[in-house]
Design a protein around this motif. Structure first.
Motif, short mmCIF file in Angstrom:
data_model
loop_
_atom_site.label_atom_id
_atom_site.label_comp_id
_atom_site.label_asym_id
_atom_site.label_seq_id
_atom_site.Cartn_x
_atom_site.Cartn_y
_atom_site.Cartn_z
N ALA A 210 0.82 -1.22 0.00
CA ALA A 210 0.00 0.00 0.00
C ALA A 210 0.85 1.27 0.00
N ASP A 211 1.91 1.29 0.78
CA ASP A 211 2.75 2.50 0.85
C ASP A 211 3.44 2.77 -0.49
N ARG A 212 3.99 1.73 -1.06
CA ARG A 212 4.68 1.91 -2.33
C ARG A 212 3.69 2.28 -3.44
N LEU A 213 2.49 1.71 -3.38
CA LEU A 213 1.48 2.05 -4.38
C LEU A 213 1.09 3.52 -4.28
N ARG A 214 0.98 4.03 -3.07
CA ARG A 214 0.65 5.46 -2.92
C ARG A 214 1.76 6.33 -3.50
N PHE A 216 3.72 5.48 -6.00
CA PHE A 216 3.56 5.38 -7.45
C PHE A 216 2.42 6.29 -7.91
N ALA A 217 1.32 6.29 -7.18
CA ALA A 217 0.18 7.13 -7.56
C ALA A 217 0.54 8.61 -7.53
N ARG A 218 1.34 9.01 -6.55
CA ARG A 218 1.77 10.41 -6.49
C ARG A 218 2.62 10.77 -7.70
N ARG A 219 3.56 9.91 -8.05
CA ARG A 219 4.42 10.18 -9.20
C ARG A 219 3.64 10.19 -10.50
N ILE A 220 2.64 9.31 -10.60
CA ILE A 220 1.80 9.30 -11.80
C ILE A 220 0.98 10.58 -11.89
N SER A 221 0.42 11.01 -10.78
CA SER A 221 -0.44 12.20 -10.77
C SER A 221 0.32 13.47 -11.12
N LEU A 348 -4.97 2.05 -8.08
CA LEU A 348 -4.45 3.28 -8.65
C LEU A 348 -5.59 4.21 -9.07
N TRP A 349 -6.64 3.65 -9.61
CA TRP A 349 -7.79 4.49 -10.01
C TRP A 349 -8.33 5.29 -8.83
N GLU A 350 -8.32 4.68 -7.66
CA GLU A 350 -8.80 5.38 -6.46
C GLU A 350 -7.82 6.44 -5.99
N LEU A 351 -6.52 6.24 -6.25
CA LEU A 351 -5.49 7.10 -5.67
C LEU A 351 -5.03 8.25 -6.55
N VAL A 352 -5.04 8.08 -7.88
CA VAL A 352 -4.45 9.10 -8.75
C VAL A 352 -5.40 10.28 -8.91
N GLU A 353 -4.78 11.43 -9.21
CA GLU A 353 -5.56 12.62 -9.53
C GLU A 353 -6.01 12.57 -10.98
#
Length: 566
Positions: A210-214, A216-221, A348-353
């Motif tokens: 979960a932490d690493r996924l968050r 990744f989501a920040r970098r994608i956003s 990721l769909w839930e986390l990305v902007e």
């Protein structure tokens, strides 16, 4: 976000009353206990080519099991692979000691790279004779299939056979899924068992950290120019819907990973940008201008041939999400995250902007130009264009005509999950029998979906025995064989690698129609668009397999097209 339902690869538990109904003796044999275990695991369809060391296992074959005969083990393994992929369930394969294992090795390698869960059993000589190496002994029995099985084992005693098969099943279905191998001496089957087999369940997917996924989501956003690169794990994990949803939320272009064997994004979607080149330099050039590439469900990257260059263009970083630790470790660049593709996409769909500030990519330009007047013989492009006019919406394509692959993708784009299969290994001889296995899965499930196998005339020779199984089971499979009388893909390699005058690249006269008829298939040659469409229409109405051989023009194209062209 809508999600899809996955078919779980878990065994069906049976209580003592069910086991008793199967008629186990008070002191059951290893044979009886093993068959009851196979029932509990749902492994009641067995693919094989029987030999002397397998007959003790196959004796008194239970009426509730089904044996699918292949006339050569390469076809056996590939049929099982196609069946397993299409049913999303592991399959039992029974091979003939070292001889049959050797025959099947090319497609065992492909199954390993396809990440298909196959439980492969092979007969072994009698334990009492193993010391003197009798005929058909499988010497060093666990070595031959390595490294292309996840586990290879010969039980130390007969009583361990059911437990070994249970362990093999558990390993085969866990990510990354793949084939396993159990060698079984032929005299083990009549030995008394220790008791009923223990049936276990195991997880077939795992969620990303979960932490690493968050992170990744920040970098994608925060990426300004983002590229999504989708691989076959998305289709295997039933993640198409999640992949489309994520791309649309991010307004990001989607590429297929190079040499992908399972497309995982609709190729007519306005965000789709085609398959990435399969060589280092051209792939890097295609990603020029992006500051972040996100690879989901694929290696980084599956290259061939070698064209040097930077792995990534300047200013571009890479993130990878995969369920395969080996693919994560072998990546030349980037940061990797282990996890199931669909679970990662949904999270990721839930986390990305939302990517509302990003400009949507220009839809992929797909010029549909045909020669005028029509070719004589037809071009590969004309063949696929003619077939596309009659394409059933639910048809499944299996592709092994590598020199014409671009033409096929142009005229017959993949738009639905589970609708396109090819081989991950690069070794010919998988797709023709795999198409039969996929068609058998449709017959088994009652879907009515036809399977259309596009197989080159050279590739068709590798596992042609599969036509007999297709005819025997009246499978709804149509083999389209573009015949150019050469290994065109190798001539394209020769041009790239500057290797003139290589022998053996032209094929002798092959009467593929007569060969197919000899195996019991309906078969015809088609020379014009009208003949091809008439034959294809008849095949769609035919109860059983059809082979259509189509002479095509000799055409050599660049093996790796220049970046920016189709």
């Amino acid at each position: 976000m809508a999600t899809t339902t996955r078919n779980h690869e878990t065994p069906t538990r049976r209580g003592p009353e069910a086991i008793g109904a199967a008629g186990l003796e008070a002191t059951p044999t290893v044979w009886a206990v093993t068959y009851e275990l196979l029932r509990a695991l749902g492994l009641t369809t067995i693919f094989g080519n029987p030999g002397s060391t397998e007959q003790p296992f196959l004796k008194n074959f239970p009426a509730d099991f089904r044996y699918i005969l292949g006339l050569q083990e390469a076809s056996v393994v590939a049929m099982a692979d196609g069946f397993a992929q299409a049913t999303r369930h592991p399959v039992l394969v029974n091979l003939h000691t070292s001889a049959g294992t050797g025959n099947g090795m090319g497609n065992i390698m492909t199954a390993f790279l396809n990440k298909t869960p196959l439980i492969i059993t092979a007969g072994q000589q009698t334990r009492d004779m193993l010391l003197c190496d009798p005929l058909l002994t499988n010497r060093d029995e666990t070595m031959l299939p390595r490294p292309y099985v996840k586990w290879a084992y010969q039980p130390a005693r007969a009583q361990d056979v059911p437990g070994a098969i249970m362990r093999a099943y558990a390993l085969a279905v866990q990510p990354p899924a793949g084939p396993v191998y159990v060698s079984i001496p032929l005299d083990d089957w009549d030995q008394p068992a220790l008791g009923r087999a223990v049936v276990r369940t195991v997880s077939t997917r795992f969620a990303p950290d979960a932490d690493r996924l968050r992170d990744f989501a920040r970098r994608i956003s925060t990426a300004s120019k983002l590229a999504l690169i989708y691989g076959p794990e998305i289709d295997r994990s039933a993640g198409w819907g999640a992949g489309v949803a994520l791309a649309e939320k991010l307004r990001a272009p989607v590429f297929h990973a190079p040499n992908t064997e399972r497309p995982s994004f609709p190729e007519t979607h306005p965000l789709f940008q085609g398959m990435l080149p399969m060589a280092i330099g051209p792939l890097s050039e295609r990603l020029r201008g992006f500051d972040l590439a996100v690879v989901i469900g694929a290696p980084v990257f599956r290259y061939y041939p070698y064209i040097p260059g930077a792995v990534l263009p300047p200013g571009c970083e890479l993130l990878q999400i995969t369920s395969d630790p080996s693919d994560a470790a072998s990546a030349l660049v980037g940061d990797s995250l282990l996890g199931d593709a669909r679970l990662a996409l949904e999270a990721l769909w839930e986390l990305v902007e939302p990517g509302s500030s990003r400009a949507a990519p220009t839809p992929l330009d797909r010029p549909h130009a045909l020669p005028s007047p029509p070719g004589s013989p037809l071009t590969a492009s004309e063949v696929y264009a003619a077939l596309s006019e009659l394409r059933p919406d639910d048809a499944i394509v299996v592709q092994e005509s590598p020199s014409n692959m671009v033409d096929l993708e142009l005229w017959w784009p993949t738009v639905k999950p589970g609708s396109y299969y090819t081989f991950a290994s690069g070794g010919l001889g998988w797709d023709a029998p795999a198409a039969a296995g996929i068609a058998l899965a449709q017959q088994h499930a009652g879907t009515g979906r036809p399977v259309v196998a596009m197989i080159g005339d050279g590739a068709m020779q590798y596992s042609v025995q599969c036509l007999a199984a297709a005819a025997q089971h009246k499978l709804k499979v149509i083999y389209i064989v573009p015949c150019n009388g050469e290994y065109a893909i190798l001539k394209e390699f020769a041009a790239l690698e500057n290797t003139p005058n290589v022998p053996g690249l032209d094929l002798p006269a092959l009467d593929i129609v007569s060969t197919a008829r000899g195996f019991g298939c309906a078969a015809v040659a088609a020379h014009t668009k009208q003949e091809l469409q008439a034959a294809f229409s008849r095949a769609l109405r035919t109860d059983g397999p059809t082979l259509i051989a189509v002479p095509i023009q000799h055409q050599l194209r660049p093996l790796v097209p220049p970046v920016g062209t189709a």
